[in-house]
Every structure is written in C-alpha cells, then in structure tokens.
Design an enzyme around this catalytic site. Structure first.
Site, PDB file in Angstrom:
ATOM      1  N   GLU A   1      38.778   8.759  83.296  1.00 35.03           N
ATOM      2  CA  GLU A   1      39.799   9.423  84.072  1.00 35.03           C
ATOM      3  C   GLU A   1      41.133   8.812  84.371  1.00 35.03           C
ATOM      4  O   GLU A   1      41.596   8.959  85.538  1.00 35.03           O
ATOM      5  CB  GLU A   1      39.268  10.385  85.280  1.00 35.03           C
ATOM      6  CG  GLU A   1      40.114  11.709  85.523  1.00 35.03           C
ATOM      7  CD  GLU A   1      39.674  12.433  86.678  1.00 35.03           C
ATOM      8  OE1 GLU A   1      38.440  12.956  86.516  1.00 35.03           O
ATOM      9  OE2 GLU A   1      40.571  12.741  87.573  1.00 35.03           O
TER      10      GLU A   1
ATOM     11  N   GLU B   1      34.354  27.778  85.238  1.00 37.72           N
ATOM     12  CA  GLU B   1      34.802  26.404  84.500  1.00 37.72           C
ATOM     13  C   GLU B   1      34.989  26.582  82.938  1.00 37.72           C
ATOM     14  O   GLU B   1      35.543  25.811  82.385  1.00 37.72           O
ATOM     15  CB  GLU B   1      33.517  25.334  84.853  1.00 37.72           C
ATOM     16  CG  GLU B   1      33.551  24.647  86.239  1.00 37.72           C
ATOM     17  CD  GLU B   1      34.586  23.793  86.572  1.00 37.72           C
ATOM     18  OE1 GLU B   1      35.521  23.752  85.957  1.00 37.72           O
ATOM     19  OE2 GLU B   1      34.580  23.225  87.764  1.00 37.72           O
TER      20      GLU B   1
ATOM     21  N   LYS C   1      30.332  11.928  85.723  1.00 43.25           N
ATOM     22  CA  LYS C   1      30.835  11.949  86.923  1.00 43.25           C
ATOM     23  C   LYS C   1      29.804  12.327  88.168  1.00 43.25           C
ATOM     24  O   LYS C   1      29.016  13.439  87.961  1.00 43.25           O
ATOM     25  CB  LYS C   1      32.075  13.032  87.073  1.00 43.25           C
ATOM     26  CG  LYS C   1      33.555  12.517  86.877  1.00 43.25           C
ATOM     27  CD  LYS C   1      34.335  13.639  87.317  1.00 43.25           C
ATOM     28  CE  LYS C   1      35.769  13.259  86.827  1.00 43.25           C
ATOM     29  NZ  LYS C   1      36.748  14.332  87.430  1.00 43.25           N
TER      30      LYS C   1
ATOM     31  N   ARG D   1      41.696  12.775  80.789  1.00 45.10           N
ATOM     32  CA  ARG D   1      40.550  13.393  81.231  1.00 45.10           C
ATOM     33  C   ARG D   1      41.088  14.239  82.612  1.00 45.10           C
ATOM     34  O   ARG D   1      40.443  15.385  83.300  1.00 45.10           O
ATOM     35  CB  ARG D   1      39.453  12.563  81.876  1.00 45.10           C
ATOM     36  CG  ARG D   1      38.153  13.281  82.455  1.00 45.10           C
ATOM     37  CD  ARG D   1      36.954  12.438  82.281  1.00 45.10           C
ATOM     38  NE  ARG D   1      35.895  13.131  82.953  1.00 45.10           N
ATOM     39  CZ  ARG D   1      34.664  12.483  83.032  1.00 45.10           C
ATOM     40  NH1 ARG D   1      34.405  11.469  82.633  1.00 45.10           N
ATOM     41  NH2 ARG D   1      33.810  13.359  83.741  1.00 45.10           N
TER      42      ARG D   1
ATOM     43  N   HIS E   1      41.874  22.930  89.640  1.00 43.06           N
ATOM     44  CA  HIS E   1      40.998  22.117  90.948  1.00 43.06           C
ATOM     45  C   HIS E   1      41.832  21.865  92.154  1.00 43.06           C
ATOM     46  O   HIS E   1      41.161  21.681  93.072  1.00 43.06           O
ATOM     47  CB  HIS E   1      40.323  20.972  90.376  1.00 43.06           C
ATOM     48  CG  HIS E   1      39.093  21.403  89.598  1.00 43.06           C
ATOM     49  ND1 HIS E   1      39.110  22.245  88.355  1.00 43.06           N
ATOM     50  CD2 HIS E   1      37.701  21.204  89.773  1.00 43.06           C
ATOM     51  CE1 HIS E   1      37.936  22.488  88.083  1.00 43.06           C
ATOM     52  NE2 HIS E   1      37.033  21.808  88.618  1.00 43.06           N
TER      53      HIS E   1
ATOM     54  N   ARG F   1      21.451  -1.069  91.824  1.00 39.64           N
ATOM     55  CA  ARG F   1      22.846  -1.069  91.161  1.00 39.64           C
ATOM     56  C   ARG F   1      22.885  -0.256  89.889  1.00 39.64           C
ATOM     57  O   ARG F   1      23.662  -0.668  89.073  1.00 39.64           O
ATOM     58  CB  ARG F   1      22.968  -2.800  91.183  1.00 39.64           C
ATOM     59  CG  ARG F   1      23.338  -3.565  92.462  1.00 39.64           C
ATOM     60  CD  ARG F   1      23.915  -4.901  92.158  1.00 39.64           C
ATOM     61  NE  ARG F   1      23.937  -5.549  93.322  1.00 39.64           N
ATOM     62  CZ  ARG F   1      22.923  -6.288  93.854  1.00 39.64           C
ATOM     63  NH1 ARG F   1      21.685  -6.565  93.211  1.00 39.64           N
ATOM     64  NH2 ARG F   1      22.982  -6.886  94.968  1.00 39.64           N
TER      65      ARG F   1
ATOM     66  N   HIS G   1      32.128  26.535  94.531  1.00 44.53           N
ATOM     67  CA  HIS G   1      33.030  25.770  93.725  1.00 44.53           C
ATOM     68  C   HIS G   1      33.713  26.725  92.537  1.00 44.53           C
ATOM     69  O   HIS G   1      35.004  26.824  92.458  1.00 44.53           O
ATOM     70  CB  HIS G   1      32.464  24.498  92.976  1.00 44.53           C
ATOM     71  CG  HIS G   1      33.349  23.767  92.061  1.00 44.53           C
ATOM     72  ND1 HIS G   1      34.307  22.882  92.694  1.00 44.53           N
ATOM     73  CD2 HIS G   1      33.285  23.577  90.771  1.00 44.53           C
ATOM     74  CE1 HIS G   1      35.089  22.296  91.492  1.00 44.53           C
ATOM     75  NE2 HIS G   1      34.468  22.533  90.550  1.00 44.53           N
TER      76      HIS G   1
ATOM     77  N   HIS H   1      39.793  23.120  95.172  1.00 44.81           N
ATOM     78  CA  HIS H   1      39.208  22.123  96.183  1.00 44.81           C
ATOM     79  C   HIS H   1      39.860  22.311  97.394  1.00 44.81           C
ATOM     80  O   HIS H   1      39.006  22.380  98.596  1.00 44.81           O
ATOM     81  CB  HIS H   1      39.546  20.654  95.772  1.00 44.81           C
ATOM     82  CG  HIS H   1      38.582  20.313  94.707  1.00 44.81           C
ATOM     83  ND1 HIS H   1      38.643  18.940  94.126  1.00 44.81           N
ATOM     84  CD2 HIS H   1      37.469  20.689  93.985  1.00 44.81           C
ATOM     85  CE1 HIS H   1      37.863  18.838  93.303  1.00 44.81           C
ATOM     86  NE2 HIS H   1      37.125  19.763  92.992  1.00 44.81           N
TER      87      HIS H   1
ATOM     88  N   LYS I   1      34.784  19.238  75.972  1.00 43.00           N
ATOM     89  CA  LYS I   1      34.687  18.212  77.008  1.00 43.00           C
ATOM     90  C   LYS I   1      34.174  16.771  76.532  1.00 43.00           C
ATOM     91  O   LYS I   1      34.959  15.839  76.847  1.00 43.00           O
ATOM     92  CB  LYS I   1      33.748  18.554  78.234  1.00 43.00           C
ATOM     93  CG  LYS I   1      33.916  17.514  79.366  1.00 43.00           C
ATOM     94  CD  LYS I   1      33.104  17.982  80.690  1.00 43.00           C
ATOM     95  CE  LYS I   1      33.241  16.935  81.597  1.00 43.00           C
ATOM     96  NZ  LYS I   1      32.735  17.258  82.776  1.00 43.00           N
TER      97      LYS I   1
ATOM     98  N   ASN J   1      40.919  18.880  85.482  1.00 43.71           N
ATOM     99  CA  ASN J   1      40.986  19.365  86.754  1.00 43.71           C
ATOM    100  C   ASN J   1      42.076  20.527  86.973  1.00 43.71           C
ATOM    101  O   ASN J   1      42.315  20.952  87.968  1.00 43.71           O
ATOM    102  CB  ASN J   1      41.671  18.016  87.557  1.00 43.71           C
ATOM    103  CG  ASN J   1      40.642  16.893  87.803  1.00 43.71           C
ATOM    104  OD1 ASN J   1      39.422  17.212  87.901  1.00 43.71           O
ATOM    105  ND2 ASN J   1      41.114  15.955  87.821  1.00 43.71           N
TER     106      ASN J   1
HETATM  107  N1  GLY Z   1      34.672  18.285  85.842  1.00 45.38           N
HETATM  108  C1  GLY Z   1      35.595  17.440  85.368  1.00 45.38           C
HETATM  109  C2  GLY Z   1      35.437  16.102  84.759  1.00 45.38           C
HETATM  110  O1  GLY Z   1      34.298  16.006  84.588  1.00 45.38           O
HETATM  111  O2  GLY Z   1      36.346  15.358  84.616  1.00 45.38           O
END
Ligand code: GLY
Length: 358
Positions: A236, A190, A148, A240, A247, A126, A263, A251, A226, A244
């Site tokens: 997010e 990125e 993430k 946040r 993206h 967990r 990516h 994606h 960031k 994206n």
């Molecule tokens: N790669 C986008 C984020 O970490 O929110």
C-alpha cells in the site's frame, strides 16, 4: 486448474504467491486442497463464537481426513474482540499447543477472524504460515485476500497490524447461504466499492442484481480486480490506497458508533458521502452518486449517517491515512476511475459536509 466448472481459481502473484479458490463445498474438502500446497502438519483453526457452531466441525473433519492434526481456538464474535487481549489469547493458545514454524494457522470466519488470526500468525515465532477460510461475503470479496492483518487501538481502527500473505484462500460459497441478511449486506458494500473502482461491467452486475443471483461470479470478479492491485502494490505505497474508497468516512462512522455499526454498513455510508461530495464539488467526470446510492440502497445498505460532519472529521483525523497536516482521500471520478487526492486536513470538514445527509 479448477476441479470442476463450479470452482474458480485466481492466482495472486505476491511474495509468496497463492491461489484463491472459490466454489461450493470447499470447506469439507479443505484438507485435501491444502495438502496440495503443504505437507500434513499441525493446523490451529482460529474462529469466533458465531462461526464455530456452524463450520468448525466441517473444517476439522476435512483437515483431519487429509492428515492434519487439528487444534482450535474460539473467541467472541464481533469487532469488539479485535484488540490486544484477543490477540494475546490467540498467541498464548498457539504457544500452549507448541505450534512450530512448520505448522499453520487457519482463519475460519469473517473479516475480524481473518485479521486476528492473520496478525497472530504474523507475530507468533516472528511469522508462521496461515490460510484463509472466509465464511462471510466481506471476507470473500475483500479481507481474506491481500495479506492485511490488524487489530484496533483506542485511537482508531486497524492501527496495529502487519502484511502477511496467506498460503491459500479457500472460499466456500455454501457458507454464504447461512449469512443473516445484514451480514450479507455488509460484504455487499465492499463488493460495490470494488465495482466503482474496477469498471462498468463489474458495476453493472450490482445494478442488475447479480450479487444475490450469482455471488460466486461477483466474488471472483472482485477478487480478480483486487489481486491485480495487490500484485502491483503489495504494501500500500500507492495504488492499493484506492481500495480505501469510502473508508475514511466509513472508519469515522464506525468509531463514532463505538463499533456498533458494522464495517460494511459504515463503508456504504462513507462511499455514498464521498460520491455525493465529489459530484457536488465538481470533481467527477460524470454523474455517479445516484447510481452508487441506488445500488447500496437496493442491497439494504445505508447512504447517510446521523453522526454530524464535525464529529466525523475529528474521528477521521485519527485515521492512519493522515500524514501530518494532510490526508489522502479516494475520489471517485467515474465508474472505473478513482484517484488519490491529498488534501489539507482543514478542508476535510468542507468535503464531508458537501456529501453529508442525515
Ligand atoms: N481492504 C483493503 C485492502 O486490502 O487494501
């Protein structure tokens, strides 16, 4: 405080808080640095078949020299490994090594390794502690920071995962020297995205070619930006989502290619398409598409895709950014200002078409 002038430290004030350290030679020194934040314990290094031959021994020696008991698990490199089978193999490995909650997982590699090892750490018992040891530019500027973790599902990318902040990020800039040019370019996408989000001064570094000349400075600037976003919106819920940028279409391109397009390359094309679209539809405050595309092209990245808009739309609608009949897009208004626009899914095709080029 940093050890020397070539090492930069950025604090990320999430829960828990942690430090991102950027500089040369950090991998061979990783054990000593991690001893500053945790007592000696078992350290399960998770890495992939591309990174293991290059850096696993260095990391192992650095950890063992500082008193960590190291075990390691290597899986096949590539986005194709980012699924349940690899996750379950990592979890079985952690169990077979009898790791406890006092122990730690180390993600040694790029974005896929960070996602896999991080998600395994989030699930095992967990949740146990993990650290990120990024070896690619993409992991350094983006995926190793912010907690993430995820795997891909048939329906789309990153559809199962967890938020778990690492205990530390050690980014050894020496590793960037062994990156094949297209893997370096992948991370550059990125980084350019972050420049568009952040401000003119960061974006200018890309226009001036600073990413290749002084990657550590650019990484530090991207991570600082960031870190601020993640501190304000760890899970997010709002701001946040801006990360994206590029993206949704990116994606979709990855998915349409069966994940053969990396990516960052897909994000570059996605960023180019949404920038041209925003400009063509009168949503920008100044001309930006040409500047963004010029940076991407100079870094060896694509600014178009062969996949037609209707296919991209279908793939994008499986994306987790969809909420019922609407989808949230990140719209670049100008360098340093992007906004979240929730649009009906019916208008997505129109939006993609407006910026699409083959
Ligand atoms: N790669 C986008 C984020 O970490 O929110």
């Amino acid at each position: 405080m940093p050890d020397d002038q070539s090492t930069r430290e950025i604090r990320v004030n999430t829960s828990p808080a942690y430090t991102v350290t950027i500089g040369p030679g950090l991998l061979k020194d990783c054990g000593r640095r991690l001893r500053d934040i945790m007592p000696p314990c078992r350290m399960a290094v998770v890495t992939d078949s591309a990174v293991a031959p290059l850096y696993l021994d260095t990391a192992r020696q650095g950890l063992e020299a500082a008193g960590f008991a190291v075990c390691s698990h290597v899986f096949s490199a590539g986005e194709g490994s980012k699924h349940f089978k690899t996750l379950s193999e990592i979890l079985e490995f952690l169990a077979s090594e009898h790791l406890t909650r006092s122990d730690c997982v180390a993600a040694l590699g790029g974005g896929v390794v960070g996602d896999m090892a991080g998600f395994a750490a989030a699930c095992y018992l967990r949740g146990i502690r993990y650290v990120q040891l990024p070896t690619t530019l993409l992991a350094a500027v983006d995926s190793s920071v912010g907690g993430k973790t995820a795997i891909d599902l048939e329906a789309g990318k990153n559809l199962a995962g967890a938020f778990l902040q690492p205990a530390a990020v050690l980014c050894d800039t020496e590793c960037l020297k062994t990156l094949p040019p297209d893997v370096f370019a992948d991370g550059a996408a990125e980084a350019v995205k972050t420049g568009v989000l952040c401000d003119e001064s960061l974006f200018a570094l890309f226009e001036d070619g600073a990413l290749k000349a002084d990657p550590a400075e650019v990484i530090a600037r991207c991570v600082t930006y960031k870190a601020g976003v993640v501190e304000r919106d760890e899970k997010e819920q709002g701001e946040r989502k801006l990360l994206n940028l590029g993206h949704t279409v990116g994606h979709a391109i990855e998915k349409c290619s069966g994940y053969t397009i990396p990516h960052g390359h897909a994000v570059a094309a996605g960023l180019a398409i949404i920038s041209r679209s925003a400009e063509a539809l009168g949503m920008t405050e100044e001309p930006i598409a040409r500047r963004i595309c010029a940076c991407l092209t100079a870094l060896g990245l694509p600014v178009s895709t062969e996949f037609p808009p209707d296919l991209l739309k279908e793939a994008a609608l499986a994306d987790k950014k969809r909420a019922g009949d609407s989808i949230t897009l990140v719209i670049p208004k100008k360098i340093g200002r992007c906004t979240l626009e929730t649009v009906p899914v019916d208008s997505l095709l129109f939006t993609i078409r407006a910026g699409w080029r083959t």
